[in-house]
Structures are given as C-alpha cells and as structure tokens.
Design a protein around this motif. Structure first.
Motif, short mmCIF file in Angstrom:
data_model
loop_
_atom_site.label_atom_id
_atom_site.label_comp_id
_atom_site.label_asym_id
_atom_site.label_seq_id
_atom_site.Cartn_x
_atom_site.Cartn_y
_atom_site.Cartn_z
N ALA A 1 14.45 1.33 5.54
CA ALA A 1 14.99 2.58 5.00
C ALA A 1 15.22 2.47 3.49
O ALA A 1 15.02 3.44 2.75
N ILE A 2 15.63 1.30 3.03
CA ILE A 2 15.78 1.09 1.59
C ILE A 2 14.42 1.19 0.90
O ILE A 2 14.26 1.85 -0.13
N ALA A 3 13.41 0.54 1.48
CA ALA A 3 12.07 0.58 0.89
C ALA A 3 11.55 2.01 0.83
O ALA A 3 10.94 2.42 -0.17
N GLU A 4 11.78 2.77 1.88
CA GLU A 4 11.31 4.16 1.92
C GLU A 4 11.92 4.97 0.78
O GLU A 4 11.25 5.77 0.13
N ARG A 5 13.21 4.76 0.52
CA ARG A 5 13.90 5.53 -0.51
C ARG A 5 13.56 5.04 -1.92
O ARG A 5 13.62 5.82 -2.87
N GLY B 1 10.15 6.54 -4.22
CA GLY B 1 10.17 7.59 -5.23
C GLY B 1 10.48 7.10 -6.62
O GLY B 1 10.29 7.84 -7.60
N PHE B 2 10.95 5.87 -6.74
CA PHE B 2 11.25 5.31 -8.07
C PHE B 2 10.08 4.52 -8.66
O PHE B 2 10.22 3.93 -9.72
N GLN B 3 8.97 4.50 -7.96
CA GLN B 3 7.78 3.75 -8.41
C GLN B 3 8.11 2.27 -8.66
O GLN B 3 7.68 1.69 -9.67
N CYS B 4 8.89 1.71 -7.75
CA CYS B 4 9.19 0.28 -7.85
C CYS B 4 8.04 -0.55 -7.26
O CYS B 4 7.27 -0.08 -6.43
N ARG B 5 7.97 -1.79 -7.70
CA ARG B 5 7.14 -2.77 -7.01
C ARG B 5 8.02 -3.42 -5.96
O ARG B 5 9.06 -4.01 -6.28
N LEU B 6 7.62 -3.34 -4.69
CA LEU B 6 8.47 -3.76 -3.59
C LEU B 6 7.98 -5.06 -2.96
O LEU B 6 6.81 -5.15 -2.55
N LEU B 7 8.88 -6.03 -2.90
CA LEU B 7 8.65 -7.27 -2.17
C LEU B 7 9.64 -7.32 -1.02
O LEU B 7 10.72 -6.73 -1.09
N ALA B 8 9.29 -8.03 0.05
CA ALA B 8 10.23 -8.18 1.15
C ALA B 8 10.04 -9.53 1.81
O ALA B 8 8.92 -10.07 1.86
N SER C 1 1.71 -1.90 8.42
CA SER C 1 2.07 -0.48 8.38
C SER C 1 2.86 -0.11 7.12
O SER C 1 3.19 1.06 6.91
N TRP C 2 3.17 -1.11 6.28
CA TRP C 2 3.89 -0.89 5.03
C TRP C 2 3.05 -1.43 3.87
O TRP C 2 3.43 -2.42 3.22
N PRO C 3 1.93 -0.78 3.56
CA PRO C 3 1.06 -1.31 2.50
C PRO C 3 1.70 -1.31 1.12
O PRO C 3 1.25 -2.04 0.23
N SER C 4 2.75 -0.50 0.94
CA SER C 4 3.41 -0.45 -0.37
C SER C 4 4.37 -1.60 -0.58
O SER C 4 4.92 -1.76 -1.68
N VAL C 5 4.58 -2.42 0.46
CA VAL C 5 5.52 -3.54 0.39
C VAL C 5 4.76 -4.84 0.57
O VAL C 5 4.01 -5.01 1.52
#
Length: 343
Positions: A161-165, A168-175, A187-191
């Motif tokens: 849920a944090i990643a989803e929100r 919109g900030f155009q962050c680079r997301l690692l997890a 299923s989370w190609p943006s992360v």
C-alpha cells in the motif's frame, strides 16, 4: 434463561461496539483513556468469557491461568506480538485479529511522516507558532519525494500500500522481503526486489512495514544504520522495537542519518521484558530532526469503529460456538489433539 457471558473491554469503545456486545453479553468497559494495568485487567477478567484488547495490553501464560472462563480474545489490532498465542491455544482460548482494515490508514500515515520529515513541516509549524511570521527566509531546506529512492522493508499488505501511494511521486522504489514469491514480485514491475543491504545502501528514505518478531526485533541497529547512505532518513510506522532507538540517536548525532520519523516506539512493546521506559531524550529534543506521532496509524474514526466492530463480532462468534473470523490459532484442534484416543 442462561445468564449472558461477560465480555471485558480494556479501553473505551465506540457506542456501536458497546451496543453490539451488550445485545449478547454483559459488558464491562474501561471508560478512561488511562490504560488498566496488567494486574487490573487480569483481576477484572477472572470471570470473563471474552476479552477485547488493544495495543496497550499484554497477555501471557500467567494471565490465562488466572482467567479460567476465558474463551476468546478479540484484538482490535493487526499485529499480535503482545499476546502469547501458544499459551492461549494451550488454554483453549481463541485469539483473533483484524488483518486488513489498518492497511490503508497506516500507509497514508507513512507518506505523511515522510513528507513531514523531509520537508520540515513540523519544524516550520512550530517556528511560526512560537515566533510569528514576517515573511520568507532562506531556511528549512529539506528533501522531497520526487525522484527520491525509497526502500520499503517488508512487502506485505502495508508495504504494498505504501508503494502504491508513492507511485504518484515518481520515486524509485526498492523493497526487501524474504517471503515475497516470484509471482508477487513480478506483479510489481515498478518495485525492485532486492537485499536488505542494497535497500540500506541506496535509499534516500527507508520505510519499515514489518511485524515485530524475534527475527525482526532491532533489525534496524548500529550495523544496519551504518550501511545506510549518509543523509538518508528513516521512517517507522510499524512497531517500535524494529528499531534500536539509541542507535538511531547516535547516528543522528554523528550526522549519518538526516532524520527519523516514527508512529511506534520501543517503550510500548509491552510483551518485551527489557523494553526502555521511554523514548531516548536525544530524539525528543526540540532541535532533533525527528517527527513523532502517538501511534495514530489507524486513528481514522470510521476505520477505528469498524476495527472494533470486527473484533467484537469475532468475540461473539466464538462465544456462540462458531469459528471466529481473523483467528490466528485453533484451540479446538489443540484440545482435540490432547484428548486420549477412543478405545
């Protein structure tokens, strides 16, 4: 007519929760914002069949020994590290939680903590209220979220849920999460799913979204903080004891961490015997680059009402002989296993 079973609520509840319980049970409620002590809860629960508990309660094996009539604990919580579930199962007591209603409010607060910490929102508010305002000055420069690298430690419901929100900030997301399946990661190609070491080394913000377990206690310590990039910020909307607060204070004092924001603290993890008595004073000093909220991750009125109602329904289901929703154990199976084999 059989007497109604007694249900004890250890903190104030919404009128709707009280009405639901009173339709089926005799209800005793703590109506003060000051929590009952462990000893008082145990004493009041001696003749109770159901117990509605909250974050500031701790339930251990000694508790069950003193409360022989107890059949179900409904936790108005998602995390349940403050309840000895094995002892409950051994005593034949159901333990239920509310697994999903806290997800979105907690994720929203995490974003608020990140923005407040990076953009010096709390400091600016405090300065205006204390000193008035006469116009712009070249001060309180901070860090935004746009194009920042954000590392999310824990990728369960809250982490996702944090990643989803943050999208919109155009962050680079690692997890980082050892339990994430290949299919979920895909299923989370943006992360970018990566190691804890990589999250720490590359992130401008590190956000915690983990439960508190023996394996995650003090996951953030002097060693893992040293692996963080200089000037990074740490955000904890999860459980206090995920973080060694003294190590955080040391790192801020050295200038290694640029700030720390939290909604949960070591001192409130009641089940831990050696928890600190309060927050490290170096972190609560007004000059410290910290933003703290008093465990309000789920404190959205409609959400809290539904959390209580869900926990209350689970209590009533168990008392009626039904399998309660949100159960994290099955005392029926434990008791059946303990029965001698039929001859």
């Amino acid at each position: 007519m059989a007497p109604k079973p007694k249900v004890l609520a250890t903190n104030p509840v919404f009128p709707e929760t009280q009405a639901l319980l009173e339709a089926h049970a005799t209800v005793e409620i703590n109506r003060s914002l000051d929590p009952w002590s462990y000893q008082e809860v145990r004493q009041r629960c001696r003749d109770a069949a159901g117990l509605l508990v909250f974050m500031n309660d701790s339930i251990d094996a000694n508790f069950f020994a003193a409360c022989p009539d107890l059949r179900v604990i409904g936790a108005a919580l998602k995390g349940f590290d403050n309840i000895d579930v094995q002892a409950a199962t051994d005593a034949g007591v159901w333990v239920t939680i509310v697994p999903d209603l806290l997800t979105i409010p907690t994720a929203e607060l995490a974003i608020g903590l990140m923005l407040s910490l990076g953009r010096n929102i709390v400091t600016g508010d405090r300065n205006i209220k204390a000193n008035g305002y006469s116009g712009w000055r070249a001060e309180l420069y901070g860090a935004g979220l746009a194009s920042a690298t954000v590392g999310i430690v824990g990728f369960g419901l809250v982490g996702r849920a944090i990643a989803e929100r943050l999208a919109g900030f155009q962050c680079r997301l690692l997890a980082y999460d050892q339990s994430v399946s290949v299919a979920l990661a895909a299923s989370w190609p943006s992360v970018t799913m990566t190691s804890l070491e990589d999250v720490m080394a590359r992130s401008d913000y590190v956000v915690l979204a983990l439960p508190l377990t023996d394996d995650t206690r003090h996951l953030i310590n002097s060693r893992t903080i040293a692996a963080m990039k200089r000037g990074a910020r740490l955000v904890n909307p999860a459980r206090g004891s995920l973080v060694d607060e003294s190590a955080v204070a040391d790192a801020i004092g050295r200038g290694h961490l640029a700030g720390y924001a939290a909604d949960a603290f070591e001192c409130e993890d009641w089940a831990l015997e050696h928890r600190p008595s309060g927050i490290d004073r170096r972190l609560t000093d007004l000059s410290a680059p910290t933003v703290f909220t008093p465990h309000i991750g789920s404190a959205v009125t409609d959400v809290r009402r539904e959390i209580e109602l869900s926990a209350a329904r689970s209590i009533l289901d168990a008392l009626a002989g039904r399998v309660p929703s949100g159960a994290v154990n099955d005392p029926g199976k434990q008791l059946a296993h303990a029965q001698p084999a039929a001859r």
